[in-house]
Design a protein around this motif. Sequence first.
Motif, mmCIF file in Angstrom:
data_model
loop_
_atom_site.group_PDB
_atom_site.id
_atom_site.type_symbol
_atom_site.label_atom_id
_atom_site.label_comp_id
_atom_site.label_asym_id
_atom_site.label_seq_id
_atom_site.Cartn_x
_atom_site.Cartn_y
_atom_site.Cartn_z
ATOM 1 N N GLY A 296 0.778 -1.229 0.000
ATOM 2 C CA GLY A 296 0.000 0.000 0.000
ATOM 3 C C GLY A 296 0.808 1.277 0.000
ATOM 4 N N SER A 297 1.686 1.426 0.973
ATOM 5 C CA SER A 297 2.418 2.679 1.102
ATOM 6 C C SER A 297 3.349 2.949 -0.076
ATOM 7 C CB SER A 297 3.205 2.691 2.416
ATOM 8 O OG SER A 297 3.918 3.902 2.560
ATOM 9 N N PRO A 298 4.185 1.980 -0.512
ATOM 10 C CA PRO A 298 5.038 2.247 -1.679
ATOM 11 C C PRO A 298 4.237 2.499 -2.953
ATOM 12 C CG PRO A 298 5.828 0.333 -0.458
ATOM 13 C CD PRO A 298 4.492 0.683 0.102
ATOM 14 N N ALA B 129 4.744 5.866 -4.999
ATOM 15 C CA ALA B 129 5.287 5.835 -6.359
ATOM 16 C C ALA B 129 4.343 6.517 -7.341
ATOM 17 C CB ALA B 129 5.543 4.385 -6.777
ATOM 18 N N LEU B 130 3.040 6.250 -7.206
ATOM 19 C CA LEU B 130 2.069 6.877 -8.093
ATOM 20 C C LEU B 130 2.004 8.383 -7.853
ATOM 21 C CD1 LEU B 130 -0.814 4.245 -7.951
ATOM 22 C CD2 LEU B 130 0.600 4.796 -9.926
ATOM 23 N N ALA C 242 5.135 9.888 -9.473
ATOM 24 C CA ALA C 242 5.142 9.789 -10.923
ATOM 25 C C ALA C 242 3.976 10.534 -11.571
ATOM 26 C CB ALA C 242 5.101 8.318 -11.344
ATOM 27 N N TRP C 243 2.870 10.641 -10.859
ATOM 28 C CA TRP C 243 1.662 11.238 -11.420
ATOM 29 C C TRP C 243 1.270 12.393 -10.518
ATOM 30 C CZ3 TRP C 243 -3.655 8.272 -11.408
ATOM 31 C CH2 TRP C 243 -4.593 8.999 -12.162
ATOM 32 N N ASN C 244 0.301 12.154 -9.602
ATOM 33 C CA ASN C 244 -0.026 13.107 -8.542
ATOM 34 C C ASN C 244 -0.772 12.355 -7.461
ATOM 35 O OD1 ASN C 244 -3.083 13.461 -8.918
ATOM 36 N ND2 ASN C 244 -2.313 13.973 -10.969
ATOM 37 N N TYR C 245 -0.799 12.941 -6.274
ATOM 38 C CA TYR C 245 -1.369 12.219 -5.135
ATOM 39 C C TYR C 245 -2.891 12.127 -5.195
ATOM 40 C CZ TYR C 245 3.110 11.683 -2.894
ATOM 41 O OH TYR C 245 4.392 11.287 -2.618
ATOM 42 N N LEU D 261 -7.068 7.192 -6.204
ATOM 43 C CA LEU D 261 -8.080 6.452 -6.952
ATOM 44 C C LEU D 261 -7.727 4.972 -7.083
ATOM 45 C CD1 LEU D 261 -8.816 9.020 -9.799
ATOM 46 C CD2 LEU D 261 -10.093 8.653 -7.673
ATOM 47 N N VAL D 262 -6.449 4.626 -6.936
ATOM 48 C CA VAL D 262 -6.043 3.222 -7.068
ATOM 49 C C VAL D 262 -6.562 2.374 -5.912
ATOM 50 C CG1 VAL D 262 -4.081 1.654 -7.239
ATOM 51 C CG2 VAL D 262 -4.067 3.820 -8.490
#
Length: 416
Positions: A356-358, A362-363, A366-369, A374-375
């Motif tokens: 969960g935490s990594p 990472a997302l 690489a993208w935004n929080y 949403l994942v």
Amino acid sequence: MTDVLRRGRASLAFSFFAQGAAFALLVTRIPAIQDRYGVSDALLPAFLAAVPILAGVGSVTTEQLVKRIRPSRLLRWSQPVVLLALLGVGAGDRLVELAVALGAFGLAVGALDASMNMLGVSLQRTYGRSIMLGFHATYSLGGIVGASLAWVGAHWHLSLFVSYLPVVLVLLPAAFVGSRWYVDGGAASGLEADADASVDAEAGKRQGESGAPVFRLLLPLCLVMTFAYIGDSTVSNWSAKYLQDVLGSSEQLATVPYNVYMVMTLVGRAVGDFGVRRFGAVAVVRLGAVVAALGFAVVAVAPGAWVGMLGFTLLGLGLCVLVPQTFAAAGRLFPGASDAAIARLNIFNYVGFLIGSPLVGALGDAWNYRGAMLVPMVLVLATLGYARSFAPEPDRYGDGHERPRTADVGRGSNGL
């Protein structure tokens, strides 16, 4: 219910409480632990990851040990090890001492979590009604107490040892005394009625030749456990950072979401057993998944800190029912091998925590929080596809016990 069962239920509830307090005291003082031992930012993730990995090893070991040793005996001795290991974390000053203390903590936590839930499932079977959420409610209460005591220690600049010692001095003897009344199912008083031929036949369908649970039938519950802990670790590891960095809250306000989350898990679990009794486990799991998904959605689109706080509130109410009901469903699915099933299922507690935490970090980088939130929302929603795995059959045996759905056996890996 007899006095034996009442004492067994109360003593097990205290064990859940003590574990919640001990775990909260460890994880909420990580910055202080890092400072005391001089653990670098690069090395800290390795220390933190070691605890759930070793806990998984402890859970696997417990599966083998319960073939020879009663779960109550494992619980009686693993809980003191957890408490003493916590004290060891506060007492040392070298990295090797921290590694030993955290290693002992992780291994003992795996055995403790597995054996506690084994006893909880067997007691629920004996009671013939849902009580698992109540046990996990006391865990949440212990977490709130532990986090509050950690705040006091940090506020008054107490050393880790001084913070931990009074807690261990109270919980350790109390856990020893309470362990006298643990009940392995209803065996101590002849109250377990599940050993009849009907249940043995049912269990046989769900066990391999070696007597171990068939993993493909357990897989849906393993996935639900993983998804639930991915959601939980997202809140515990990222809620403060998200509120402060993304939603622009103050540093002080950023400490509130996790406390709100824990309070709502306590509330949800305190009333959850009544919901299971009234509407059934399937309905409660589905509602929990929908509320949790809504919580993640609110967090992802929140325009400010207070709306974000609402999202974390919904997350506490939704996620809190999934894990206890997953353990309970495993006990129903494998009535003749529930201890082994729970030990295996418990491993996915730590798998979700590790992922969960990594994953969110990472997302987020690489993208935004906002998008990263949403994942876990999608993963929690996937629980709806496995909800029927939580369904008991109506009582056909006349003893008031819930039974697993025989129609669900052999329908593929998702049990649908």
